[in-house]
Design an enzyme around this catalytic site. Sequence first.
Site, PDB file in Angstrom:
ATOM      1  NE  ARG A  58      33.558  32.470  33.523  1.00 25.64           N
ATOM      2  CZ  ARG A  58      32.493  33.230  33.780  1.00 25.64           C
ATOM      3  NH1 ARG A  58      31.302  32.686  33.890  1.00 25.64           N
ATOM      4  NH2 ARG A  58      32.617  34.532  33.924  1.00 25.64           N
ATOM      5  CB  SER A 116      37.745  36.433  35.190  1.00 25.73           C
ATOM      6  OG  SER A 116      36.677  37.334  35.315  1.00 25.73           O
ATOM      7  CD  GLU A 132      37.209  32.494  33.544  1.00 26.21           C
ATOM      8  OE1 GLU A 132      37.793  33.566  33.393  1.00 26.21           O
ATOM      9  OE2 GLU A 132      36.012  32.350  33.338  1.00 26.21           O
TER      10      GLU A 132
HETATM   11  N1  EPU Z   1      35.346  43.374  43.721  1.00 29.13           N
HETATM   12  C1  EPU Z   1      36.205  44.148  44.474  1.00 29.13           C
HETATM   13  N2  EPU Z   1      37.417  44.475  43.945  1.00 29.13           N
HETATM   14  C2  EPU Z   1      37.794  44.080  42.700  1.00 29.13           C
HETATM   15  C3  EPU Z   1      36.925  43.290  41.938  1.00 29.13           C
HETATM   16  C4  EPU Z   1      35.684  42.951  42.472  1.00 29.13           C
HETATM   17  O1  EPU Z   1      35.903  44.521  45.609  1.00 29.13           O
HETATM   18  O2  EPU Z   1      38.921  44.415  42.289  1.00 29.13           O
HETATM   19  C5  EPU Z   1      34.021  43.030  44.282  1.00 29.13           C
HETATM   20  C6  EPU Z   1      32.908  43.780  43.563  1.00 29.13           C
HETATM   21  O3  EPU Z   1      32.670  45.031  44.150  1.00 29.13           O
HETATM   22  C7  EPU Z   1      31.721  42.848  43.756  1.00 29.13           C
HETATM   23  C8  EPU Z   1      32.366  41.464  43.717  1.00 29.13           C
HETATM   24  O4  EPU Z   1      33.741  41.655  44.034  1.00 29.13           O
HETATM   25  O5  EPU Z   1      31.133  43.024  45.017  1.00 29.13           O
HETATM   26  C9  EPU Z   1      32.191  40.774  42.388  1.00 29.13           C
HETATM   27  O6  EPU Z   1      32.746  41.582  41.363  1.00 29.13           O
HETATM   28  P1  EPU Z   1      32.085  41.690  39.889  1.00 29.13           P
HETATM   29  O7  EPU Z   1      30.642  41.964  39.981  1.00 29.13           O
HETATM   30  O8  EPU Z   1      32.947  42.612  39.089  1.00 29.13           O
HETATM   31  O9  EPU Z   1      32.177  40.218  39.308  1.00 29.13           O
HETATM   32  P2  EPU Z   1      33.314  39.105  39.417  1.00 29.13           P
HETATM   33  O10 EPU Z   1      32.844  38.028  40.302  1.00 29.13           O
HETATM   34  O11 EPU Z   1      34.610  39.750  39.750  1.00 29.13           O
HETATM   35  C10 EPU Z   1      32.336  37.664  37.452  1.00 29.13           C
HETATM   36  C11 EPU Z   1      32.857  36.999  36.202  1.00 29.13           C
HETATM   37  C12 EPU Z   1      33.037  38.041  35.092  1.00 29.13           C
HETATM   38  C13 EPU Z   1      31.680  38.673  34.803  1.00 29.13           C
HETATM   39  C14 EPU Z   1      31.162  39.323  36.120  1.00 29.13           C
HETATM   40  C15 EPU Z   1      29.758  39.866  35.965  1.00 29.13           C
HETATM   41  C16 EPU Z   1      34.174  35.092  36.936  1.00 29.13           C
HETATM   42  C17 EPU Z   1      35.531  34.499  37.128  1.00 29.13           C
HETATM   43  N3  EPU Z   1      34.127  36.343  36.490  1.00 29.13           N
HETATM   44  O12 EPU Z   1      33.344  38.588  37.895  1.00 29.13           O
HETATM   45  O13 EPU Z   1      33.455  37.352  33.918  1.00 29.13           O
HETATM   46  O14 EPU Z   1      31.785  39.666  33.801  1.00 29.13           O
HETATM   47  O15 EPU Z   1      31.104  38.313  37.181  1.00 29.13           O
HETATM   48  O16 EPU Z   1      28.860  38.808  35.854  1.00 29.13           O
HETATM   49  O17 EPU Z   1      33.173  34.415  37.189  1.00 29.13           O
HETATM   50  C18 EPU Z   1      35.313  36.693  32.585  1.00 29.13           C
HETATM   51  O18 EPU Z   1      34.981  35.528  32.801  1.00 29.13           O
HETATM   52  O19 EPU Z   1      36.317  36.981  31.876  1.00 29.13           O
HETATM   53  C19 EPU Z   1      34.565  37.785  33.214  1.00 29.13           C
HETATM   54  C20 EPU Z   1      34.944  39.051  33.101  1.00 29.13           C
END
Ligand code: EPU
Length: 335
Positions: free
Chosen positions: A161, A236, A331
Amino acid sequence: MIVQINQSLAKLNTFGIDQKASRLIWAHSADEISNYVKHHGAPALVLGGGSNMLLTKDVEGDVLKVDIHGRRVVFEDDDKVHIRFGAGENWHEVVQWTLMQGLGGIENLSLIPGNCGTAPVQNIGAYGVELKDVFVNCEGVLVEDGSFFNINKEDANFGYRNSIFKNELKGKAIITRVTLELTKRNHRIRTDYGAIASELEKMGITEPTPKQISDVVVAIRQSKLPDPKEIGNSGSFFKNPVVSEEKATELTERFPNMPSYPASGGVKLAAGWIIDQCGWKGYRKDDAGVHKNQALVLVNYGQAKGDEIFSLAKAIMDDVYNRFSIQLEPEVNLI
Ligand code: EPU
């Protein structure tokens, strides 16, 4: 160039925050932007798709909306093609268009809100792919003197990012065109991200096409992320924090189910999981809230002011710091 006076920006930011610009200027070409900065200097704010920002006040001064369109093939061989996109092209429409041409490369980045011109700024990423994987170069205008620049991948300093546009060139460069390298055959299919692999397995697909990957990504995103057309949001709101190995080990002992991923410079944790553990998922105060399916996403249910969303973000950051000793960072850009 079209100039509008005292204009609401509510429809131009995906959070749907109703703040005004003293002047809203629509720029349709790099030449128009160059002429503008030569006469007026840097605008108060440059607006792309408005998908990664939180407006907390009216903008006193000029808001320059980059509305440059166009899709042109600039290089092609048997395996790949380089396509130059206008910065104002909507990102998801571009993804869908490349898939209709049978091209691969950005299918994992389906349904990310925003425009092509802002994609390199924060090196958009999802499901194991980042913009840097397909980026060739981008062109634009320097606000200092209206001259044109062209930055290639090596010089863009992409990170998680992050890019040169958030550092050395912050506030100094306006991107007008972005060129991406897409594959015509031998596509680099990336299904390593857990949720994609399990969805494909459920559907019985073993050798997915880029279009099938895109369909799966769209389904996953729609199941957990709110559609900005229905509920205002900026994706995010926080970055996933990168902590030291020691800190990660200490937290894993306390929380054995905590997700963590190897990252350059340490271990990346899931901010969404952490915020969820603190009990914020689904929280709502007036029209400012935390999304019910993904705690990393703050939402505007209608009439929330930018500072109400920001107060909620601060309360979450304080709570996470008190419980996890981790300082979350937004972010989105705070205006
Ligand atoms: N999780 C929870 N509770 C929540 C949210 C997430 O327990 O409320 C857990 C999920 O179960 C999983 C882990 O946290 O084990 C990661 O969650 P997820 O796969 O949804 O990805 P993220 O790390 O929350 C990042 C990016 C997203 C992107 C996804 C998929 C960032 C800041 N965000 O989210 O990007 O779509 O990975 O690659 O890096 C964005 O930048 O706007 C965005 C949506």
